[in-house]
Design a protein around this motif. Sequence first.
Motif, PDB file in Angstrom:
ATOM      1  N   LEU A  93       0.838  -1.203   0.000  1.00  0.00           N
ATOM      2  CA  LEU A  93       0.000   0.000   0.000  1.00  0.00           C
ATOM      3  C   LEU A  93       0.874   1.255   0.000  1.00  0.00           C
ATOM      4  CD1 LEU A  93      -2.912  -0.823   2.497  1.00  0.00           C
ATOM      5  CD2 LEU A  93      -2.646  -1.431   0.089  1.00  0.00           C
ATOM      6  N   ARG A  94       1.932   1.226   0.772  1.00  0.00           N
ATOM      7  CA  ARG A  94       2.809   2.401   0.845  1.00  0.00           C
ATOM      8  C   ARG A  94       3.489   2.662  -0.497  1.00  0.00           C
ATOM      9  NH1 ARG A  94       5.027   0.992   5.106  1.00  0.00           N
ATOM     10  NH2 ARG A  94       3.886   2.301   6.573  1.00  0.00           N
ATOM     11  N   ARG A  95       3.934   1.612  -1.164  1.00  0.00           N
ATOM     12  CA  ARG A  95       4.597   1.794  -2.459  1.00  0.00           C
ATOM     13  C   ARG A  95       3.667   2.418  -3.484  1.00  0.00           C
ATOM     14  NH1 ARG A  95       7.055  -3.313  -1.202  1.00  0.00           N
ATOM     15  NH2 ARG A  95       5.440  -4.454  -2.334  1.00  0.00           N
ATOM     16  N   ASN A  96       2.389   2.065  -3.386  1.00  0.00           N
ATOM     17  CA  ASN A  96       1.416   2.595  -4.344  1.00  0.00           C
ATOM     18  C   ASN A  96       0.682   3.826  -3.835  1.00  0.00           C
ATOM     19  OD1 ASN A  96       1.007   0.567  -6.803  1.00  0.00           O
ATOM     20  ND2 ASN A  96       1.486  -0.654  -4.984  1.00  0.00           N
ATOM     21  N   ASN A  97       0.995   4.250  -2.597  1.00  0.00           N
ATOM     22  CA  ASN A  97       0.377   5.430  -1.993  1.00  0.00           C
ATOM     23  C   ASN A  97      -1.148   5.323  -1.979  1.00  0.00           C
ATOM     24  OD1 ASN A  97       0.510   7.917  -0.677  1.00  0.00           O
ATOM     25  ND2 ASN A  97       0.311   9.069  -2.590  1.00  0.00           N
ATOM     26  N   ILE A  98      -1.626   4.192  -1.487  1.00  0.00           N
ATOM     27  CA  ILE A  98      -3.069   3.940  -1.443  1.00  0.00           C
ATOM     28  C   ILE A  98      -3.454   3.356  -0.091  1.00  0.00           C
ATOM     29  CG2 ILE A  98      -3.319   3.554  -3.937  1.00  0.00           C
ATOM     30  CD1 ILE A  98      -3.287   0.527  -3.323  1.00  0.00           C
ATOM     31  N   ARG A 110      -2.877  -3.274 -14.189  1.00  0.00           N
ATOM     32  CA  ARG A 110      -2.073  -4.493 -14.182  1.00  0.00           C
ATOM     33  C   ARG A 110      -1.365  -4.718 -12.847  1.00  0.00           C
ATOM     34  NH1 ARG A 110       1.488  -5.796 -19.246  1.00  0.00           N
ATOM     35  NH2 ARG A 110       1.274  -7.868 -18.318  1.00  0.00           N
ATOM     36  N   ASN A 111      -1.428  -3.735 -11.944  1.00  0.00           N
ATOM     37  CA  ASN A 111      -0.966  -4.001 -10.590  1.00  0.00           C
ATOM     38  C   ASN A 111      -1.818  -5.061  -9.903  1.00  0.00           C
ATOM     39  OD1 ASN A 111       0.873  -1.970 -10.960  1.00  0.00           O
ATOM     40  ND2 ASN A 111       0.056  -0.609  -9.386  1.00  0.00           N
ATOM     41  N   TRP A 112      -3.088  -5.156 -10.340  1.00  0.00           N
ATOM     42  CA  TRP A 112      -4.065  -5.984  -9.625  1.00  0.00           C
ATOM     43  C   TRP A 112      -4.597  -7.151 -10.460  1.00  0.00           C
ATOM     44  CZ3 TRP A 112      -2.462  -3.415  -5.834  1.00  0.00           C
ATOM     45  CH2 TRP A 112      -2.414  -2.014  -5.824  1.00  0.00           C
ATOM     46  N   ALA A 113      -4.513  -7.061 -11.781  1.00  0.00           N
ATOM     47  CA  ALA A 113      -5.136  -8.068 -12.646  1.00  0.00           C
ATOM     48  C   ALA A 113      -4.120  -8.632 -13.623  1.00  0.00           C
ATOM     49  CB  ALA A 113      -6.313  -7.460 -13.404  1.00  0.00           C
ATOM     50  N   ILE A 114      -4.308  -9.888 -13.956  1.00  0.00           N
ATOM     51  CA  ILE A 114      -3.474 -10.572 -14.939  1.00  0.00           C
ATOM     52  C   ILE A 114      -4.206 -10.580 -16.270  1.00  0.00           C
ATOM     53  CG2 ILE A 114      -2.721 -12.906 -15.606  1.00  0.00           C
ATOM     54  CD1 ILE A 114      -1.818 -13.288 -12.730  1.00  0.00           C
ATOM     55  N   ASP A 115      -3.497 -10.295 -17.351  1.00  0.00           N
ATOM     56  CA  ASP A 115      -4.121 -10.327 -18.665  1.00  0.00           C
ATOM     57  C   ASP A 115      -3.610 -11.524 -19.466  1.00  0.00           C
ATOM     58  OD1 ASP A 115      -1.603  -9.620 -19.611  1.00  0.00           O
ATOM     59  OD2 ASP A 115      -2.144  -7.525 -19.992  1.00  0.00           O
ATOM     60  N   GLU A 116      -4.061 -11.633 -20.696  1.00  0.00           N
ATOM     61  CA  GLU A 116      -3.722 -12.806 -21.512  1.00  0.00           C
ATOM     62  C   GLU A 116      -2.227 -12.896 -21.781  1.00  0.00           C
ATOM     63  OE1 GLU A 116      -5.326 -14.846 -25.624  1.00  0.00           O
ATOM     64  OE2 GLU A 116      -6.673 -13.699 -24.335  1.00  0.00           O
ATOM     65  N   ALA A 117      -1.583 -11.747 -21.939  1.00  0.00           N
ATOM     66  CA  ALA A 117      -0.133 -11.763 -22.176  1.00  0.00           C
ATOM     67  C   ALA A 117       0.612 -12.353 -20.982  1.00  0.00           C
ATOM     68  CB  ALA A 117       0.354 -10.340 -22.466  1.00  0.00           C
ATOM     69  N   ASP A 118       0.165 -12.036 -19.767  1.00  0.00           N
ATOM     70  CA  ASP A 118       0.787 -12.606 -18.571  1.00  0.00           C
ATOM     71  C   ASP A 118       0.631 -14.120 -18.542  1.00  0.00           C
ATOM     72  OD1 ASP A 118       1.505 -10.073 -17.573  1.00  0.00           O
ATOM     73  OD2 ASP A 118      -0.457  -9.809 -16.649  1.00  0.00           O
ATOM     74  N   CYS A 119      -0.555 -14.593 -18.923  1.00  0.00           N
ATOM     75  CA  CYS A 119      -0.791 -16.036 -18.958  1.00  0.00           C
ATOM     76  C   CYS A 119       0.149 -16.720 -19.949  1.00  0.00           C
ATOM     77  CB  CYS A 119      -2.251 -16.321 -19.326  1.00  0.00           C
ATOM     78  SG  CYS A 119      -3.470 -15.661 -18.169  1.00  0.00           S
ATOM     79  N   PRO A 155       8.706 -13.130 -16.870  1.00  0.00           N
ATOM     80  CA  PRO A 155       8.366 -11.891 -17.554  1.00  0.00           C
ATOM     81  C   PRO A 155       6.898 -11.506 -17.409  1.00  0.00           C
ATOM     82  CG  PRO A 155       8.510 -13.672 -19.147  1.00  0.00           C
ATOM     83  CD  PRO A 155       8.921 -14.240 -17.809  1.00  0.00           C
ATOM     84  N   ILE A 156       6.448 -11.358 -16.136  1.00  0.00           N
ATOM     85  CA  ILE A 156       5.102 -10.859 -15.877  1.00  0.00           C
ATOM     86  C   ILE A 156       5.223  -9.430 -15.360  1.00  0.00           C
ATOM     87  CG2 ILE A 156       3.105 -11.078 -14.344  1.00  0.00           C
ATOM     88  CD1 ILE A 156       3.183 -13.985 -14.677  1.00  0.00           C
ATOM     89  N   ASN A 157       4.583  -8.509 -16.034  1.00  0.00           N
ATOM     90  CA  ASN A 157       4.642  -7.108 -15.666  1.00  0.00           C
ATOM     91  C   ASN A 157       3.912  -6.903 -14.340  1.00  0.00           C
ATOM     92  OD1 ASN A 157       4.748  -4.357 -15.525  1.00  0.00           O
ATOM     93  ND2 ASN A 157       3.297  -3.995 -17.189  1.00  0.00           N
ATOM     94  N   SER A 158       4.647  -6.526 -13.309  1.00  0.00           N
ATOM     95  CA  SER A 158       4.034  -6.373 -11.992  1.00  0.00           C
ATOM     96  C   SER A 158       4.788  -5.332 -11.192  1.00  0.00           C
ATOM     97  CB  SER A 158       4.057  -7.712 -11.247  1.00  0.00           C
ATOM     98  OG  SER A 158       3.754  -7.520  -9.903  1.00  0.00           O
ATOM     99  N   SER A 159       4.062  -4.547 -10.436  1.00  0.00           N
ATOM    100  CA  SER A 159       4.711  -3.552  -9.589  1.00  0.00           C
ATOM    101  C   SER A 159       5.392  -4.202  -8.393  1.00  0.00           C
ATOM    102  CB  SER A 159       3.692  -2.534  -9.115  1.00  0.00           C
ATOM    103  OG  SER A 159       2.674  -3.165  -8.387  1.00  0.00           O
ATOM    104  N   PHE A 160       5.055  -5.443  -8.067  1.00  0.00           N
ATOM    105  CA  PHE A 160       5.609  -6.095  -6.893  1.00  0.00           C
ATOM    106  C   PHE A 160       6.625  -7.177  -7.255  1.00  0.00           C
ATOM    107  CE2 PHE A 160       1.110  -5.387  -5.111  1.00  0.00           C
ATOM    108  CZ  PHE A 160       1.407  -4.063  -4.842  1.00  0.00           C
ATOM    109  N   ALA A 161       6.484  -7.805  -8.443  1.00  0.00           N
ATOM    110  CA  ALA A 161       7.320  -8.956  -8.785  1.00  0.00           C
ATOM    111  C   ALA A 161       8.784  -8.554  -8.862  1.00  0.00           C
ATOM    112  CB  ALA A 161       6.885  -9.558 -10.122  1.00  0.00           C
ATOM    113  N   ILE A 162       9.658  -9.501  -8.560  1.00  0.00           N
ATOM    114  CA  ILE A 162      11.093  -9.222  -8.632  1.00  0.00           C
ATOM    115  C   ILE A 162      11.732 -10.116  -9.665  1.00  0.00           C
ATOM    116  CG2 ILE A 162      11.250  -8.446  -6.249  1.00  0.00           C
ATOM    117  CD1 ILE A 162      12.270 -11.179  -5.485  1.00  0.00           C
TER     118      ILE A 162
END
Length: 394
Positions: free
Chosen positions: A313-318, A355-364, A387-394
């Motif tokens: 939450l802090r990283r996303n300021n929410i 895309r911070n919260w949902a996975i799309d077809e490209a991620d699958c 290679p999944i676009n995510s604000s949290f993934a490392i």
Amino acid sequence: MPRVLYLVHDLSDPAVRRRLIMLTRGGATVDLAGFARTKIPGDIEGINPVNLGKTADGRFVQRSWAVLKAMARLRSVLAGASKPDVIVARNLETLALANRANRYFGGSVPIVYECLDIHRLLIGMGPVGRSMRLAERWFGRSVTAIVTSSPAFKSNYFDVQSFLKVPVVIVENKVVPPPREGLLPVPQKLEGRPWRIGWFGALRCRKSLKLLARFSRMANGRFEIVLRGRPAYREFSDFDAFVENEPFMRFCGPYRNPEDLGAIYGEVDFAWAADFFEEGLNSKWLLPNRLYEGCLYGAVPIAVQGTETAEALRRNNIGLILSDATPFALSMAMEGLDVQRFKRLKSAIAACDRRNWAIDEADCKDLVAWLAGLAPAGPRKTSDRLPINSSFAI
């Protein structure tokens, strides 16, 4: 099109269905086998599972016995089955089955260990924790890679305590929306009704239940607590009676995930994203489903300071971060709440990338391509970067 043998601990777990959706949308052919804790439908996402037997939540000895029985008949279960390109084993108890299945197929199939929770028995330097980690190392001796759902699981367990030394990739518990779902309109808070806090999903935390009940009584009707999902009845003395006796709390039963998420989160204002089921351990490190679900559908998330969820939450300021896990801290966080402040909280979520919260077809497709790219035999090296676009993934 890669073929995946997916071995799971609980066929009725909604998260199993979510992973099946990801795999099939990504182009994989999936064979499914696993244990069941409740009655399951005839098929899951069009896949007819092989039921390996019934297990019970929290009953370690019973589950171990079920695994032994399943191992004894696994050869007959797999008779005539096509050789998979990869075996994915969800939770520790299925790793033993994965090794047996791999031997049946010649021993050259890469195994991925999917571990989305770190059980308390695995933690600690005492004889129980060390014995469980040794068992994990033994059953995971042929594992090629590990999939987990939170960076804190990797940094606090797999990097420093687990005996498994293979690449760890992060696949978060993001929502896999129904096909053709667009951005749903987010209902606004209606004047004249109480503010609503929704606690949805696997309801297993006694501390959360009591905290929310006490807070709602302190607020004297200004807030209503809405519960939905699957209560872990063994964790409560009498869940149904407790809720029945609370004047500002109601339980609305199970729901379909992901089909009902937009509707149920649209009916509440805040999403309870805290968890104290294994306080200080798994609960401190996890990024729960309800974090992603609530944010995707516009409910303001609530977390507690000192947890990985609060850091997200802090990283996303929410959202709202409580100073500690008490009804009084929640009351302080809600002090002065009005429609204008609530709109600002919602606007901060709306400003985040979906895309911070949902996975799309490209991620699958990326997930399936990564699985398909695991080396087929021998000593293996594989990337720990999925290679999944995510604000949290490392």
